[in-house]
Motif scaffolding. Structure first.
Motif, PDB file in Angstrom:
ATOM      1  N   ARG A 137      23.896  -4.820  -6.461  1.00  0.00           N
ATOM      2  CA  ARG A 137      23.879  -5.829  -5.401  1.00  0.00           C
ATOM      3  C   ARG A 137      22.814  -5.520  -4.351  1.00  0.00           C
ATOM      4  NH1 ARG A 137      27.125 -10.539  -5.754  1.00  0.00           N
ATOM      5  NH2 ARG A 137      26.449 -10.746  -3.628  1.00  0.00           N
ATOM      6  N   MET A 138      22.694  -4.254  -3.974  1.00  0.00           N
ATOM      7  CA  MET A 138      21.718  -3.888  -2.956  1.00  0.00           C
ATOM      8  C   MET A 138      20.290  -4.060  -3.468  1.00  0.00           C
ATOM      9  SD  MET A 138      23.293  -3.229  -0.183  1.00  0.00           S
ATOM     10  CE  MET A 138      21.970  -2.504   0.745  1.00  0.00           C
ATOM     11  N   VAL A 139      20.014  -3.652  -4.679  1.00  0.00           N
ATOM     12  CA  VAL A 139      18.671  -3.813  -5.239  1.00  0.00           C
ATOM     13  C   VAL A 139      18.327  -5.305  -5.327  1.00  0.00           C
ATOM     14  CG1 VAL A 139      17.288  -3.556  -7.335  1.00  0.00           C
ATOM     15  CG2 VAL A 139      18.587  -1.624  -6.470  1.00  0.00           C
ATOM     16  N   GLY A 140      19.265  -6.100  -5.823  1.00  0.00           N
ATOM     17  CA  GLY A 140      19.030  -7.544  -5.900  1.00  0.00           C
ATOM     18  C   GLY A 140      18.784  -8.153  -4.534  1.00  0.00           C
ATOM     19  N   HIS A 141      19.563  -7.732  -3.559  1.00  0.00           N
ATOM     20  CA  HIS A 141      19.406  -8.258  -2.206  1.00  0.00           C
ATOM     21  C   HIS A 141      18.056  -7.871  -1.614  1.00  0.00           C
ATOM     22  CE1 HIS A 141      20.526  -9.601   1.786  1.00  0.00           C
ATOM     23  NE2 HIS A 141      20.039  -8.472   2.238  1.00  0.00           N
ATOM     24  N   LEU A 142      17.677  -6.621  -1.767  1.00  0.00           N
ATOM     25  CA  LEU A 142      16.415  -6.154  -1.190  1.00  0.00           C
ATOM     26  C   LEU A 142      15.206  -6.786  -1.879  1.00  0.00           C
ATOM     27  CD1 LEU A 142      17.289  -2.400  -0.648  1.00  0.00           C
ATOM     28  CD2 LEU A 142      17.149  -4.208   1.072  1.00  0.00           C
ATOM     29  N   LYS A 143      15.322  -7.088  -3.163  1.00  0.00           N
ATOM     30  CA  LYS A 143      14.219  -7.724  -3.883  1.00  0.00           C
ATOM     31  C   LYS A 143      14.070  -9.194  -3.508  1.00  0.00           C
ATOM     32  CE  LYS A 143      13.873  -5.136  -8.181  1.00  0.00           C
ATOM     33  NZ  LYS A 143      14.078  -5.254  -9.641  1.00  0.00           N
ATOM     34  N   ARG A 144      15.164  -9.857  -3.145  1.00  0.00           N
ATOM     35  CA  ARG A 144      15.116 -11.298  -2.928  1.00  0.00           C
ATOM     36  C   ARG A 144      14.953 -11.676  -1.456  1.00  0.00           C
ATOM     37  NH1 ARG A 144      20.388 -11.367  -4.573  1.00  0.00           N
ATOM     38  NH2 ARG A 144      21.552 -11.350  -2.664  1.00  0.00           N
ATOM     39  N   ARG A 145      14.746 -10.715  -0.589  1.00  0.00           N
ATOM     40  CA  ARG A 145      14.529 -11.049   0.821  1.00  0.00           C
ATOM     41  C   ARG A 145      13.353 -12.010   0.945  1.00  0.00           C
ATOM     42  NH1 ARG A 145      13.889  -6.187   4.217  1.00  0.00           N
ATOM     43  NH2 ARG A 145      13.893  -7.723   5.846  1.00  0.00           N
ATOM     44  N   SER A 146      13.445 -12.960   1.828  1.00  0.00           N
ATOM     45  CA  SER A 146      12.540 -14.113   1.822  1.00  0.00           C
ATOM     46  C   SER A 146      11.072 -13.768   2.064  1.00  0.00           C
ATOM     47  CB  SER A 146      13.009 -15.137   2.844  1.00  0.00           C
ATOM     48  OG  SER A 146      12.942 -14.581   4.136  1.00  0.00           O
ATOM     49  N   GLN A 147      10.713 -13.203   3.165  1.00  0.00           N
ATOM     50  CA  GLN A 147       9.305 -13.021   3.487  1.00  0.00           C
ATOM     51  C   GLN A 147       8.756 -11.673   3.033  1.00  0.00           C
ATOM     52  OE1 GLN A 147       7.473 -15.088   6.094  1.00  0.00           O
ATOM     53  NE2 GLN A 147       8.899 -16.712   5.645  1.00  0.00           N
ATOM     54  N   ARG A 148       9.582 -10.637   3.147  1.00  0.00           N
ATOM     55  CA  ARG A 148       9.131  -9.299   2.788  1.00  0.00           C
ATOM     56  C   ARG A 148      10.161  -8.605   1.915  1.00  0.00           C
ATOM     57  NH1 ARG A 148       6.206  -5.870   7.278  1.00  0.00           N
ATOM     58  NH2 ARG A 148       4.314  -7.097   7.331  1.00  0.00           N
ATOM     59  N   PRO A 149      10.039  -8.739   0.617  1.00  0.00           N
ATOM     60  CA  PRO A 149      10.977  -8.015  -0.238  1.00  0.00           C
ATOM     61  C   PRO A 149      10.756  -6.506  -0.090  1.00  0.00           C
ATOM     62  CG  PRO A 149       9.383  -9.265  -1.551  1.00  0.00           C
ATOM     63  CD  PRO A 149       9.113  -9.552  -0.123  1.00  0.00           C
ATOM     64  N   ASP A 150      11.839  -5.785  -0.105  1.00  0.00           N
ATOM     65  CA  ASP A 150      11.774  -4.332   0.033  1.00  0.00           C
ATOM     66  C   ASP A 150      11.501  -3.715  -1.329  1.00  0.00           C
ATOM     67  OD1 ASP A 150      11.877  -1.815   1.052  1.00  0.00           O
ATOM     68  OD2 ASP A 150      14.038  -1.767   1.328  1.00  0.00           O
ATOM     69  N   ARG A 151      10.651  -2.734  -1.361  1.00  0.00           N
ATOM     70  CA  ARG A 151      10.358  -1.994  -2.587  1.00  0.00           C
ATOM     71  C   ARG A 151      10.374  -0.519  -2.264  1.00  0.00           C
ATOM     72  NH1 ARG A 151       5.404  -4.684  -2.434  1.00  0.00           N
ATOM     73  NH2 ARG A 151       6.032  -6.829  -2.425  1.00  0.00           N
ATOM     74  N   PRO A 152      10.813   0.306  -3.208  1.00  0.00           N
ATOM     75  CA  PRO A 152      10.729   1.744  -2.944  1.00  0.00           C
ATOM     76  C   PRO A 152       9.263   2.172  -2.932  1.00  0.00           C
ATOM     77  CG  PRO A 152      11.584   1.341  -5.145  1.00  0.00           C
ATOM     78  CD  PRO A 152      11.433   0.018  -4.483  1.00  0.00           C
ATOM     79  N   PRO A 153       8.940   3.223  -2.193  1.00  0.00           N
ATOM     80  CA  PRO A 153       7.561   3.718  -2.207  1.00  0.00           C
ATOM     81  C   PRO A 153       7.137   4.118  -3.616  1.00  0.00           C
ATOM     82  CG  PRO A 153       8.830   4.761  -0.463  1.00  0.00           C
ATOM     83  CD  PRO A 153       9.788   3.970  -1.285  1.00  0.00           C
ATOM     84  N   LYS A 154       5.849   4.172  -3.830  1.00  0.00           N
ATOM     85  CA  LYS A 154       5.327   4.522  -5.146  1.00  0.00           C
ATOM     86  C   LYS A 154       5.833   5.906  -5.561  1.00  0.00           C
ATOM     87  CE  LYS A 154       1.079   4.416  -7.744  1.00  0.00           C
ATOM     88  NZ  LYS A 154      -0.345   4.119  -7.700  1.00  0.00           N
ATOM     89  N   GLY A 155       6.362   5.972  -6.779  1.00  0.00           N
ATOM     90  CA  GLY A 155       6.873   7.233  -7.306  1.00  0.00           C
ATOM     91  C   GLY A 155       8.324   7.525  -6.959  1.00  0.00           C
ATOM     92  N   VAL A 156       8.989   6.619  -6.251  1.00  0.00           N
ATOM     93  CA  VAL A 156      10.392   6.802  -5.862  1.00  0.00           C
ATOM     94  C   VAL A 156      11.226   5.757  -6.590  1.00  0.00           C
ATOM     95  CG1 VAL A 156      12.020   6.765  -3.931  1.00  0.00           C
ATOM     96  CG2 VAL A 156       9.717   7.652  -3.591  1.00  0.00           C
ATOM     97  N   THR A 157      12.349   6.176  -7.153  1.00  0.00           N
ATOM     98  CA  THR A 157      13.229   5.251  -7.869  1.00  0.00           C
ATOM     99  C   THR A 157      14.076   4.461  -6.872  1.00  0.00           C
ATOM    100  OG1 THR A 157      15.014   6.856  -8.050  1.00  0.00           O
ATOM    101  CG2 THR A 157      13.374   6.825  -9.827  1.00  0.00           C
TER     102      THR A 157
END
Length: 90
Positions: free
Chosen positions: A56-76
């Motif tokens: 649920r959290m990954v889906g929510h963070l990916k679907r945020r409207s203007q700025r989807p959250d992504r983990p930094p490069k090399g971080v799961t």
């Protein structure tokens, strides 16, 4: 059982603020679940709750409207959620 955390991360909440503001209410709910289900053979229930929350959290963070959250490069996503953002794991 998972409806409150689901409500915090539902589609209607896409425009909510940054992830650090979203994590404390979810953590409060998770700690309450831990107290409720900490009797008997609780590991299967905790594993299911951890999986549900992570998805649920990954889906929510990916679907945020203007700025989807992504983990930094090399971080799961796992490390990003639990170690960097501070989501509680059962």
């Amino acid at each position: 059982m998972c409806t409150r955390a689901g409500a915090v991360t539902c589609n209607d909440q896409c425009g909510t603020g940054p992830a650090p503001k979203l994590i404390p209410p979810v953590n409060r709910q998770v700690r309450g679940w831990a107290n409720d289900f900490d009797h008997g053979r609780s590991r299967p229930a905790f594993r299911a709750m951890n999986w549900f929350l992570q998805q649920r959290m990954v889906g929510h963070l990916k679907r945020r409207s203007q700025r989807p959250d992504r983990p930094p490069k090399g971080v799961t996503w796992y490390a990003h959620l639990y170690k960097q953002l501070g989501l509680v794991q059962l």
